[in-house]
Design a protein around this motif. Sequence first.
Motif, mmCIF file in Angstrom:
data_model
loop_
_atom_site.group_PDB
_atom_site.id
_atom_site.type_symbol
_atom_site.label_atom_id
_atom_site.label_comp_id
_atom_site.label_asym_id
_atom_site.label_seq_id
_atom_site.Cartn_x
_atom_site.Cartn_y
_atom_site.Cartn_z
ATOM 1 N N PRO A 54 45.449 -3.163 17.110
ATOM 2 C CA PRO A 54 44.822 -1.889 17.454
ATOM 3 C C PRO A 54 45.339 -1.338 18.780
ATOM 4 O O PRO A 54 45.897 -2.077 19.603
ATOM 5 C CB PRO A 54 43.330 -2.243 17.536
ATOM 6 C CG PRO A 54 43.312 -3.710 17.807
ATOM 7 C CD PRO A 54 44.510 -4.286 17.135
ATOM 8 N N THR A 55 45.140 -0.041 18.972
ATOM 9 C CA THR A 55 45.506 0.628 20.216
ATOM 10 C C THR A 55 44.274 1.266 20.828
ATOM 11 O O THR A 55 43.594 2.069 20.176
ATOM 12 C CB THR A 55 46.573 1.715 19.978
ATOM 13 O OG1 THR A 55 47.796 1.099 19.599
ATOM 14 C CG2 THR A 55 46.807 2.522 21.241
ATOM 15 N N ALA A 56 43.986 0.912 22.078
ATOM 16 C CA ALA A 56 42.898 1.531 22.835
ATOM 17 C C ALA A 56 43.494 2.528 23.813
ATOM 18 O O ALA A 56 44.368 2.180 24.614
ATOM 19 C CB ALA A 56 42.094 0.481 23.580
ATOM 20 N N ARG A 88 47.794 -2.912 21.699
ATOM 21 C CA ARG A 88 48.296 -2.038 22.759
ATOM 22 C C ARG A 88 47.143 -1.369 23.502
ATOM 23 O O ARG A 88 46.134 -0.992 22.905
ATOM 24 C CB ARG A 88 49.207 -0.977 22.141
ATOM 25 C CG ARG A 88 49.766 0.053 23.102
ATOM 26 C CD ARG A 88 50.813 0.931 22.413
ATOM 27 N NE ARG A 88 50.306 1.488 21.163
ATOM 28 C CZ ARG A 88 51.052 2.146 20.281
ATOM 29 N NH1 ARG A 88 52.346 2.335 20.509
ATOM 30 N NH2 ARG A 88 50.509 2.630 19.179
ATOM 31 N N VAL A 89 47.318 -1.232 24.816
ATOM 32 C CA VAL A 89 46.370 -0.508 25.658
ATOM 33 C C VAL A 89 47.143 0.588 26.391
ATOM 34 O O VAL A 89 48.153 0.312 27.051
ATOM 35 C CB VAL A 89 45.682 -1.440 26.678
ATOM 36 C CG1 VAL A 89 44.695 -0.656 27.541
ATOM 37 C CG2 VAL A 89 44.976 -2.583 25.974
ATOM 38 N N ILE A 90 46.681 1.818 26.265
ATOM 39 C CA ILE A 90 47.254 2.954 26.983
ATOM 40 C C ILE A 90 46.221 3.417 27.997
ATOM 41 O O ILE A 90 45.103 3.789 27.622
ATOM 42 C CB ILE A 90 47.626 4.095 26.022
ATOM 43 C CG1 ILE A 90 48.624 3.612 24.973
ATOM 44 C CG2 ILE A 90 48.196 5.287 26.799
ATOM 45 C CD1 ILE A 90 48.901 4.629 23.869
ATOM 46 N N ILE A 91 46.590 3.375 29.270
ATOM 47 C CA ILE A 91 45.648 3.641 30.361
ATOM 48 C C ILE A 91 46.094 4.894 31.104
ATOM 49 O O ILE A 91 47.199 4.942 31.658
ATOM 50 C CB ILE A 91 45.591 2.457 31.341
ATOM 51 C CG1 ILE A 91 45.285 1.148 30.607
ATOM 52 C CG2 ILE A 91 44.562 2.715 32.434
ATOM 53 C CD1 ILE A 91 45.490 -0.097 31.461
ATOM 54 N N ILE A 242 41.349 -6.393 20.998
ATOM 55 C CA ILE A 242 42.556 -6.368 21.838
ATOM 56 C C ILE A 242 42.527 -7.497 22.861
ATOM 57 O O ILE A 242 43.553 -8.118 23.150
ATOM 58 C CB ILE A 242 42.696 -4.991 22.510
ATOM 59 C CG1 ILE A 242 43.003 -3.932 21.442
ATOM 60 C CG2 ILE A 242 43.781 -5.005 23.586
ATOM 61 C CD1 ILE A 242 43.003 -2.519 21.945
ATOM 62 N N LEU A 243 41.361 -7.773 23.437
ATOM 63 C CA LEU A 243 41.178 -8.933 24.298
ATOM 64 C C LEU A 243 40.407 -10.001 23.527
ATOM 65 O O LEU A 243 39.566 -9.685 22.678
ATOM 66 C CB LEU A 243 40.397 -8.562 25.561
ATOM 67 C CG LEU A 243 41.051 -7.604 26.555
ATOM 68 C CD1 LEU A 243 40.141 -7.416 27.767
ATOM 69 C CD2 LEU A 243 42.428 -8.081 26.984
ATOM 70 N N THR A 244 40.663 -11.268 23.844
ATOM 71 C CA THR A 244 39.937 -12.356 23.216
ATOM 72 C C THR A 244 38.637 -12.615 23.968
ATOM 73 O O THR A 244 38.447 -12.160 25.102
ATOM 74 C CB THR A 244 40.780 -13.630 23.193
ATOM 75 O OG1 THR A 244 41.108 -13.999 24.533
ATOM 76 C CG2 THR A 244 42.051 -13.424 22.396
ATOM 77 N N GLY A 245 37.759 -13.372 23.352
ATOM 78 C CA GLY A 245 36.492 -13.725 23.987
ATOM 79 C C GLY A 245 35.337 -12.963 23.381
ATOM 80 O O GLY A 245 35.510 -11.980 22.650
ATOM 81 N N ASP A 246 34.153 -13.455 23.688
ATOM 82 C CA ASP A 246 32.942 -12.858 23.150
ATOM 83 C C ASP A 246 32.533 -11.636 23.955
ATOM 84 O O ASP A 246 32.641 -11.615 25.184
ATOM 85 C CB ASP A 246 31.798 -13.876 23.172
ATOM 86 C CG ASP A 246 32.056 -15.062 22.256
ATOM 87 O OD1 ASP A 246 32.768 -14.876 21.244
ATOM 88 O OD2 ASP A 246 31.560 -16.163 22.571
#
Length: 335
Positions: A54-56, A88-91, A242-246
Motif C-alpha cells: 500500500p501507499t500512504a 510506500r510512504v509519500i510525505i 505499511i509499518l509492522t506492529g500492533d
Amino acid sequence: MDGKTLKPSPITATVDYAADGVQHGFLRLPHSRNDSAWGSVMIPITVVKNGEGPTALLTGANHGDEYEGPLALFELANTLKAAQVSGRVIIVPAMNYPAFRAGTRTSPIDGGNLNRTFPGRPDGTVTEKIADYFQRVLLPLATHVLDFHSGGRTLEFLPFAAAHVLDDKMQEDRCFAAVKAFGAPYSMRMLEIDAAGMYDTAAEDLGRVFVTTELAGGGTSTPATVGIARRGLTNFLKHCGILTGDVRPAETVWLDMPSADCFVFSEDDGVIESLVELGGPVKHGQPLARIFSVGRTGVAPIELSARMDGILVARHFPGLVKTGDCAAVVAVVSA
C-alpha cells in the motif's frame, strides 16, 4: 476538464516515486516574481519505499497556520527507514508551502485556499497548480491518505480524527476503521459547511481511505497535540499495513455532527467571551458566548446560543470576532 485534454503539470518532482529507498527532494513549481525572475516554489517531499504494498500519502499545512501535522511529518521524514516499510510512504509536510512559510491560512501569492481549490488547474494560479498536481499525480498513487488539520489562528478544537459519511458504505467503513486506529481522544463523523473543492472530496471520489484531523488550534501547537499527531501517525501506518506492529490507539470518544444546527455564527463584530469550556455539555438554547461591542460603551452584549444538545467541540479564537465568523461548534456523543 470540460472534456478537453489537460496540459501537463508544470510541477517537477525531484524524487522517483517508483524507486526503493529513502529520497528527500522537492516538488518544484516555476514561479516568476519580482525578486526572482526565474524563481520556483520548492515544496519539500520525502518518499520512502520498500517493495510492493500500500501507499500512504501523508500531508500537513494544507492550511499554512496549522502546525501539528508539519511537526509530526518533518520528524517522520527525518527518521523513517526503508527497512521499516512494506510499500510506500509519500510525505509532504507542507502542502500549501507558500502559506506555511507565511504562517497564513491561505497563500500570500494568490490568496488561494488550497483545501477549496480541487481539482485545480495546470495553467491556473499557484494554488490551483499545486491542487492539480495532487489531484492528477499524488492521489492516484495512494491507497490511504492522512491530511492533518487544526483550527489555525481562528479556531480551537477538541483534538479529534475524522472521516465523512459517504455514499459508498464499504469505503465509509474503511475510513472510520482508520479513524479508530488513529486513536485521537475524540473521533468524529464529520459534517462540512463548505465542502466544494476540498482535498478530502478529491481523495474520497477516487475511492481512497481518507482520514483528517482537527488538533486544537490557535495558530500554535502544544506537546499534547503534537503527541496525538505522532502517535496517530504511527497507528495509521500500522493500520495500513505499511509499518509492522500492533495498533495501540488510546481511548476515544465518538462524536457526530448530524446537521447544520451544529454551527453557530456571529452576526456582529466585537470581542467574544466564551461561556462554555471545550468538551463541556451544552443544551439547546444555552448561551455559548457573548459578543461585546467595541465601538462604544453602554451597549449590552449579544448572546449566541446553542441550536442543539451536545458538547462544545470548537470555539472562535482569539478574542476579536467579525460578522460571519464561526463562533462555536456543537457535536453529539454517539455510541
